[in-house]
Design a protein around this motif. Structure first.
Motif, PDB file in Angstrom:
ATOM      1  N   TRP A   1       0.847  -1.194   0.000  1.00  0.00           N
ATOM      2  CA  TRP A   1       0.000   0.000   0.000  1.00  0.00           C
ATOM      3  C   TRP A   1       0.883   1.244   0.000  1.00  0.00           C
TER       4      TRP A   1
ATOM      5  N   TYR B   1      -3.336   3.613  -2.287  1.00  0.00           N
ATOM      6  CA  TYR B   1      -3.225   2.789  -3.498  1.00  0.00           C
ATOM      7  C   TYR B   1      -2.717   1.396  -3.156  1.00  0.00           C
ATOM      8  N   CYS B   2      -3.372   0.410  -3.705  1.00  0.00           N
ATOM      9  CA  CYS B   2      -2.880  -0.967  -3.648  1.00  0.00           C
ATOM     10  C   CYS B   2      -1.903  -1.173  -4.801  1.00  0.00           C
ATOM     11  N   THR B   3      -0.806  -1.871  -4.529  1.00  0.00           N
ATOM     12  CA  THR B   3       0.245  -1.994  -5.541  1.00  0.00           C
ATOM     13  C   THR B   3       0.905  -3.370  -5.517  1.00  0.00           C
ATOM     14  N   THR B   4       1.588  -3.710  -6.604  1.00  0.00           N
ATOM     15  CA  THR B   4       2.417  -4.889  -6.640  1.00  0.00           C
ATOM     16  C   THR B   4       3.599  -4.656  -7.574  1.00  0.00           C
ATOM     17  N   ASP B   5       4.685  -5.397  -7.323  1.00  0.00           N
ATOM     18  CA  ASP B   5       5.841  -5.331  -8.223  1.00  0.00           C
ATOM     19  C   ASP B   5       6.045  -6.666  -8.929  1.00  0.00           C
TER      20      ASP B   5
ATOM     21  N   PRO C   1       6.730  -0.710  -6.927  1.00  0.00           N
ATOM     22  CA  PRO C   1       5.542  -1.177  -7.640  1.00  0.00           C
ATOM     23  C   PRO C   1       5.545  -0.818  -9.117  1.00  0.00           C
TER      24      PRO C   1
ATOM     25  N   TRP D   1      -0.665  -0.432 -10.232  1.00  0.00           N
ATOM     26  CA  TRP D   1      -1.345   0.359  -9.219  1.00  0.00           C
ATOM     27  C   TRP D   1      -2.852   0.224  -9.363  1.00  0.00           C
TER      28      TRP D   1
END
Length: 127
Positions: A36, A95-99, A114, A117
């Motif tokens: 986040w 914001y929810c995020t991932t890499d 990230p 998004w």
């Protein structure tokens, strides 16, 4: 293609609680670290927390440690951010995020950078 969808934002008084949810739409989040970030008006976006996939290890920025808890329910394809004892300084778009990695070694760069998004959700802490 996976999209990140946030929910659970709103307005709360100082000292109150909110729980944000991040769900994967169109795909699974279970293989990835999820984090986040937040951005307050006039300020730069900053990392808040991250949870890894392989060992469920967690990371928090100092200002939210002890008040926020990140968790994941892989069966529900959802990651949560429980926010307690909220303060006016927590007001921001979250914001929810991932890499797309399975492990994060921090709540932001360089341990977590990230590349995907969510659309963001507003959290307002005000009396």
């Amino acid at each position: 293609q996976v999209q990140l969808v946030e929910s659970g934002g709103g307005t709360v008084q100082p000292g109150g609680s909110l729980r944000l949810s991040c769900t994967g739409s169109g795909g699974s989040l279970t293989s990835y670290a999820i984090g986040w970030f937040r951005q307050a008006p006039g300020k730069e976006r900053e990392g808040v927390s991250c949870i890894s996939r392989n060992d469920y290890s967690t990371h928090y920025r100092h200002s939210v440690k002890g008040r926020f808890t990140i968790s994941r329910d892989d069966a529900a394809n959802t990651v949560y951010l429980q926010m307690d004892n909220l303060k006016p300084d927590d007001t921001a778009t979250y914001y929810c995020t991932t890499d797309w990695e399975y492990y994060c070694s921090g709540y932001g760069p360089p341990g977590f950078i990230p590349t995907l998004w969510g659309q963001g959700i507003q959290v307002t802490v005000s009396s």
